[in-house]
Design a protein around this motif. Structure first.
Motif, short mmCIF file in Angstrom:
data_model
loop_
_atom_site.label_atom_id
_atom_site.label_comp_id
_atom_site.label_asym_id
_atom_site.label_seq_id
_atom_site.Cartn_x
_atom_site.Cartn_y
_atom_site.Cartn_z
N ILE A 82 -76.93 -85.32 -48.28
CA ILE A 82 -77.59 -86.26 -49.20
C ILE A 82 -78.35 -85.48 -50.27
CG2 ILE A 82 -79.41 -88.01 -49.42
CD1 ILE A 82 -78.56 -88.98 -46.60
N GLY A 83 -79.06 -84.46 -49.84
CA GLY A 83 -79.81 -83.65 -50.79
C GLY A 83 -78.92 -82.94 -51.79
N ALA A 84 -77.80 -82.40 -51.33
CA ALA A 84 -76.90 -81.67 -52.22
C ALA A 84 -76.24 -82.60 -53.22
CB ALA A 84 -75.84 -80.93 -51.40
N VAL A 85 -75.70 -83.70 -52.75
CA VAL A 85 -75.03 -84.65 -53.65
C VAL A 85 -76.05 -85.27 -54.60
CG1 VAL A 85 -73.79 -86.84 -53.76
CG2 VAL A 85 -73.10 -85.11 -52.10
N GLY A 86 -77.16 -85.71 -54.06
CA GLY A 86 -78.19 -86.34 -54.89
C GLY A 86 -78.73 -85.40 -55.95
N THR A 87 -78.96 -84.15 -55.56
CA THR A 87 -79.48 -83.18 -56.51
C THR A 87 -78.44 -82.81 -57.56
OG1 THR A 87 -80.99 -82.32 -54.84
CG2 THR A 87 -80.56 -80.90 -56.72
N ALA A 88 -77.18 -82.74 -57.16
CA ALA A 88 -76.11 -82.45 -58.14
C ALA A 88 -76.01 -83.58 -59.15
CB ALA A 88 -74.79 -82.24 -57.42
N ILE A 89 -76.06 -84.82 -58.68
CA ILE A 89 -76.01 -85.98 -59.60
C ILE A 89 -77.24 -85.98 -60.50
CG2 ILE A 89 -76.11 -88.50 -59.70
CD1 ILE A 89 -74.36 -88.46 -57.11
N PRO A 144 -73.30 -79.59 -66.19
CA PRO A 144 -71.93 -80.04 -66.45
C PRO A 144 -71.32 -80.73 -65.21
CG PRO A 144 -71.95 -77.67 -66.07
CD PRO A 144 -73.40 -78.13 -66.10
N LEU A 145 -70.47 -81.72 -65.47
CA LEU A 145 -69.75 -82.39 -64.39
C LEU A 145 -68.26 -82.17 -64.64
CD1 LEU A 145 -69.83 -84.12 -61.85
CD2 LEU A 145 -69.75 -86.13 -63.30
N THR A 146 -67.72 -81.17 -63.97
CA THR A 146 -66.31 -80.83 -64.13
C THR A 146 -65.49 -81.56 -63.07
OG1 THR A 146 -66.51 -78.93 -62.65
CG2 THR A 146 -66.94 -78.53 -65.00
N GLY A 147 -64.19 -81.58 -63.26
CA GLY A 147 -63.29 -82.19 -62.29
C GLY A 147 -63.42 -81.59 -60.90
N PRO A 148 -63.35 -80.27 -60.78
CA PRO A 148 -63.49 -79.67 -59.44
C PRO A 148 -64.85 -79.96 -58.80
CG PRO A 148 -62.51 -78.09 -60.95
CD PRO A 148 -62.95 -79.27 -61.78
N ARG A 149 -65.89 -79.95 -59.59
CA ARG A 149 -67.23 -80.23 -59.04
C ARG A 149 -67.29 -81.67 -58.53
NH1 ARG A 149 -73.03 -79.30 -62.09
NH2 ARG A 149 -74.24 -79.30 -60.18
N LEU A 150 -66.75 -82.59 -59.28
CA LEU A 150 -66.71 -83.99 -58.86
C LEU A 150 -65.88 -84.15 -57.59
CD1 LEU A 150 -67.50 -86.91 -59.44
CD2 LEU A 150 -65.49 -87.08 -60.91
N PHE A 151 -64.75 -83.46 -57.53
CA PHE A 151 -63.90 -83.50 -56.33
C PHE A 151 -64.68 -83.08 -55.08
CE2 PHE A 151 -61.31 -81.07 -53.31
CZ PHE A 151 -60.46 -82.08 -52.85
N PHE A 152 -65.39 -81.98 -55.17
CA PHE A 152 -66.11 -81.49 -54.00
C PHE A 152 -67.33 -82.35 -53.66
CE2 PHE A 152 -63.66 -77.62 -54.97
CZ PHE A 152 -63.00 -77.52 -53.76
N LEU A 153 -67.95 -82.95 -54.65
CA LEU A 153 -69.04 -83.89 -54.36
C LEU A 153 -68.51 -85.11 -53.61
CD1 LEU A 153 -71.10 -83.75 -57.67
CD2 LEU A 153 -71.82 -82.96 -55.41
N VAL A 154 -67.37 -85.63 -54.02
CA VAL A 154 -66.76 -86.76 -53.33
C VAL A 154 -66.37 -86.35 -51.91
CG1 VAL A 154 -64.75 -88.31 -53.29
CG2 VAL A 154 -66.02 -87.93 -55.43
N THR A 155 -65.83 -85.15 -51.75
CA THR A 155 -65.49 -84.65 -50.42
C THR A 155 -66.72 -84.54 -49.54
OG1 THR A 155 -63.66 -83.39 -51.37
CG2 THR A 155 -64.41 -82.72 -49.20
#
Length: 108
Positions: A68-75, A84-95
């Motif tokens: 939760i902390g990692a995803v929330g902080t990245a968002i 930046p929000l790149t495709g690979p970064r978004l993929f790994f956040l969703v994962t």
């Protein structure tokens, strides 16, 4: 109730990361206020994490809390700090979100 504590602990982790980011951008008394808020949210986060351990296994609680902390902080970084929000970064956040939800599903 312990799962609620765990989610709130993760959100408090996002809050303390935000405060740390804001403190880095300020100086003087304003930065002191952000550091005080950082310390307060960090203490709250650890307290709530500890409270969740009454029911949630340690390994699961820690993984969910950091997830939760990692995803929330990245968002938050994208929204508040222009990261930046790149495709690979978004993929790994969703994962990562899927992994956190999976841990919840297989835990008591």
């Amino acid at each position: 109730m312990q799962w609620l504590f765990l989610v709130l602990a993760g959100l408090a982790e996002v809050a303390f990361a935000y405060c740390l980011g804001k403190a880095k951008l300020t100086a003087g008394p304003e930065s002191v206020g952000w550091y005080v808020a950082f310390t307060s949210f960090a203490a709250l986060s650890f307290y709530l994490l500890n409270s969740s351990l009454v029911y949630v296994p340690l390994g699961t609680a820690y993984a969910v809390w950091t997830g939760i902390g990692a995803v929330g902080t990245a968002i938050l970084g994208v929204v508040a700090f222009g990261d930046p929000l790149t495709g690979p970064r978004l993929f790994f956040l969703v994962t990562l979100i899927g992994s956190v939800l999976g841990l919840k599903a297989v835990s008591h």
